[in-house]
Design a protein around this motif. Structure first.
Motif, PDB file in Angstrom:
ATOM      1  N   UNK A  74       0.855  -1.199  -0.060  1.00 49.43           N
ATOM      2  CA  UNK A  74       0.048   0.243  -0.224  1.00 49.43           C
ATOM      3  C   UNK A  74       0.760   1.258   0.035  1.00 49.43           C
ATOM      4  N   UNK A  75       1.974   1.439   0.843  1.00 47.91           N
ATOM      5  CA  UNK A  75       2.729   2.291   0.880  1.00 47.91           C
ATOM      6  C   UNK A  75       3.663   2.595  -0.161  1.00 47.91           C
ATOM      7  N   UNK A  76       4.171   1.445  -0.770  1.00 45.51           N
ATOM      8  CA  UNK A  76       4.935   1.486  -1.777  1.00 45.51           C
ATOM      9  C   UNK A  76       4.271   1.976  -3.103  1.00 45.51           C
ATOM     10  N   UNK A  77       3.058   1.705  -3.175  1.00 46.02           N
ATOM     11  CA  UNK A  77       2.036   2.328  -4.438  1.00 46.02           C
ATOM     12  C   UNK A  77       2.067   3.667  -4.213  1.00 46.02           C
ATOM     13  N   UNK A  78       1.615   4.418  -2.910  1.00 48.19           N
ATOM     14  CA  UNK A  78       1.652   5.662  -2.711  1.00 48.19           C
ATOM     15  C   UNK A  78       3.172   6.404  -3.217  1.00 48.19           C
ATOM     16  N   UNK A  79       4.182   5.807  -2.398  1.00 46.68           N
ATOM     17  CA  UNK A  79       5.492   6.551  -2.714  1.00 46.68           C
ATOM     18  C   UNK A  79       5.691   6.626  -4.279  1.00 46.68           C
ATOM     19  N   UNK A  80       5.628   5.403  -5.037  1.00 46.07           N
ATOM     20  CA  UNK A  80       6.030   5.617  -6.131  1.00 46.07           C
ATOM     21  C   UNK A  80       5.237   5.968  -7.394  1.00 46.07           C
ATOM     22  N   UNK A  81       3.890   6.038  -6.985  1.00 45.07           N
ATOM     23  CA  UNK A  81       2.602   6.451  -8.124  1.00 45.07           C
ATOM     24  C   UNK A  81       1.947   7.537  -7.712  1.00 45.07           C
ATOM     25  N   UNK A  82       1.890   7.983  -6.374  1.00 47.79           N
ATOM     26  CA  UNK A  82       0.934   8.937  -5.995  1.00 47.79           C
ATOM     27  C   UNK A  82      -0.407   8.683  -5.484  1.00 47.79           C
ATOM     28  N   UNK A 173       2.036  -1.323  10.545  1.00 43.34           N
ATOM     29  CA  UNK A 173       2.430   0.150   9.880  1.00 43.34           C
ATOM     30  C   UNK A 173       3.648   0.093   9.871  1.00 43.34           C
ATOM     31  N   UNK A 174       4.391  -0.347  10.976  1.00 40.91           N
ATOM     32  CA  UNK A 174       5.933  -0.440  10.704  1.00 40.91           C
ATOM     33  C   UNK A 174       6.495  -1.086   9.643  1.00 40.91           C
ATOM     34  N   UNK A 175       5.999  -2.411   9.360  1.00 44.91           N
ATOM     35  CA  UNK A 175       6.460  -3.018   8.305  1.00 44.91           C
ATOM     36  C   UNK A 175       6.279  -2.332   6.738  1.00 44.91           C
ATOM     37  N   UNK A 176       4.880  -1.747   6.831  1.00 42.83           N
ATOM     38  CA  UNK A 176       4.811  -0.792   5.538  1.00 42.83           C
ATOM     39  C   UNK A 176       5.849   0.565   5.423  1.00 42.83           C
ATOM     40  N   UNK A 177       6.174   1.093   6.766  1.00 43.66           N
ATOM     41  CA  UNK A 177       7.144   2.300   6.710  1.00 43.66           C
ATOM     42  C   UNK A 177       8.746   1.808   6.346  1.00 43.66           C
ATOM     43  N   UNK A 178       8.979   0.578   6.923  1.00 44.23           N
ATOM     44  CA  UNK A 178      10.351  -0.101   6.511  1.00 44.23           C
ATOM     45  C   UNK A 178      10.249  -0.580   5.189  1.00 44.23           C
ATOM     46  N   UNK A 179       9.348  -1.168   4.549  1.00 43.74           N
ATOM     47  CA  UNK A 179       9.743  -1.766   3.353  1.00 43.74           C
ATOM     48  C   UNK A 179       9.099  -0.992   2.246  1.00 43.74           C
ATOM     49  N   UNK A 180       7.731  -0.607   2.402  1.00 45.97           N
ATOM     50  CA  UNK A 180       7.162   0.151   1.353  1.00 45.97           C
ATOM     51  C   UNK A 180       7.972   1.788   1.385  1.00 45.97           C
ATOM     52  N   UNK A 181       8.137   2.408   2.395  1.00 42.92           N
ATOM     53  CA  UNK A 181       8.997   3.340   2.268  1.00 42.92           C
ATOM     54  C   UNK A 181      10.340   3.221   2.036  1.00 42.92           C
ATOM     55  N   UNK A 182      11.103   2.500   2.602  1.00 39.05           N
ATOM     56  CA  UNK A 182      12.500   2.035   2.179  1.00 39.05           C
ATOM     57  C   UNK A 182      12.747   1.675   0.765  1.00 39.05           C
ATOM     58  N   UNK A 183      11.833   0.649   0.288  1.00 44.27           N
ATOM     59  CA  UNK A 183      12.086   0.001  -0.973  1.00 44.27           C
ATOM     60  C   UNK A 183      11.446   1.316  -2.086  1.00 44.27           C
ATOM     61  N   UNK A 184      10.670   1.981  -1.678  1.00 44.30           N
ATOM     62  CA  UNK A 184      10.302   2.983  -2.457  1.00 44.30           C
ATOM     63  C   UNK A 184      11.335   4.239  -2.636  1.00 44.30           C
ATOM     64  N   UNK A 185      11.968   4.547  -1.641  1.00 43.69           N
ATOM     65  CA  UNK A 185      13.197   5.511  -1.457  1.00 43.69           C
ATOM     66  C   UNK A 185      14.488   5.031  -2.333  1.00 43.69           C
ATOM     67  N   UNK A 186      14.565   3.680  -2.312  1.00 46.73           N
ATOM     68  CA  UNK A 186      15.723   3.332  -3.108  1.00 46.73           C
ATOM     69  C   UNK A 186      15.337   3.091  -4.576  1.00 46.73           C
ATOM     70  N   UNK A 187      14.242   2.788  -5.036  1.00 51.61           N
ATOM     71  CA  UNK A 187      13.652   2.751  -6.422  1.00 51.61           C
ATOM     72  C   UNK A 187      13.699   4.018  -6.846  1.00 51.61           C
ATOM     73  N   UNK A 188      13.395   5.276  -6.122  1.00 55.23           N
ATOM     74  CA  UNK A 188      13.235   6.523  -6.613  1.00 55.23           C
ATOM     75  C   UNK A 188      14.688   6.944  -6.771  1.00 55.23           C
ATOM     76  N   UNK A 189      15.649   6.581  -6.111  1.00 53.41           N
ATOM     77  CA  UNK A 189      17.159   6.919  -6.134  1.00 53.41           C
ATOM     78  C   UNK A 189      17.778   6.416  -7.380  1.00 53.41           C
ATOM     79  N   UNK A 190      17.288   5.314  -7.385  1.00 51.36           N
ATOM     80  CA  UNK A 190      17.999   4.512  -8.716  1.00 51.36           C
ATOM     81  C   UNK A 190      17.386   4.621 -10.090  1.00 51.36           C
ATOM     82  N   UNK A 191      15.744   4.777 -10.070  1.00 49.04           N
ATOM     83  CA  UNK A 191      15.186   4.960 -11.269  1.00 49.04           C
ATOM     84  C   UNK A 191      14.126   5.915 -11.123  1.00 49.04           C
TER      85      UNK A 191
END
Length: 200
Positions: A74-82, A173-191
């Motif tokens: 859910x969080x990854x969707x928002x971080x990457x695609x709005x 929520x914490x799992x979403x913050x760590x995985x969704x937010x963290x992976x989203x941040x990494x993907x945005x930096x690399x791509x």
């Protein structure tokens, strides 16, 4: 009305949610979105949310719900695609998981709560590439999820049962913050171009 009886309304509510989303894209905002990309990405992220929600389920008897890892997607969707994709994938993907795994009575509430979670995360974090901005967005989204379920649980099951659920929902929520937010941040930096896939 018994809480479980609400499950009978899950399918028409989810169908209506999809129709509203498509009308919004193809009619109301038809000139603003690259429609094919929005629909395709929404479908992919919805599927990922549904799978992540189903793959690990820990039942919580006090409120007849379950703990899951759906908030990561859910969080990854928002971080990457709005907010648009975040709201639809978060709400519909999570509610669909409820409907097909025996928790249909939760689906209408999940549609709203997880939809708001994805919407807020997307609104705050989508155009942010800095870690702090993404972290703030996902924390607020996580709070909305925990508080939203708490309110519903208090109404149907009472305060004691609702309090019992807080640690499990907080873990989600914490799992979403760590995985969704963290992976989203990494993907945005690399791509960084991934954000442009659905920009208006």
């Amino acid at each position: 009305m018994e809480f479980e009886a609400i499950g009978a309304y899950a399918k028409p509510i989810l169908t209506l949610a999809v129709l509203v989303y498509l009308v919004y894209i193809f009619v109301i905002k038809k000139e603003e979105f690259k429609k094919a990309q929005v629909v395709a990405i929404s479908a992919i992220m919805t599927a990922l949310v549904t799978v992540a929600t189903i793959v690990i389920q820990v039942p919580t008897p006090p409120t007849r719900g379950y703990i899951n890892l759906g908030d990561t997607m859910v969080m990854l969707s928002g971080v990457l695609f709005g907010p648009l994709v975040g709201a639809f994938a978060g709400g519909f993907g999570s509610a669909l998981a409820d409907a097909i795994t025996g928790y249909a009575h939760w689906a209408p509430f999940t549609l709203i709560i997880k939809g708001l979670e994805g919407l807020v995360v997307g609104h705050i974090a989508y155009k942010r590439e800095d870690f702090t901005g993404i972290l703030i967005g996902t924390i607020i989204g996580g709070f909305i999820m925990v508080f939203g379920y708490f309110l519903v649980e208090v109404f149907f099951y009472g305060y004691p049962s609702a309090v019992v659920e807080i640690p499990g929902n907080t873990l989600q929520a914490v799992s979403g913050i760590i995985v969704g937010g963290g992976v989203g941040y990494i993907i945005k930096k690399r791509y960084p171009d991934i954000v442009s896939l659905i920009q208006t």
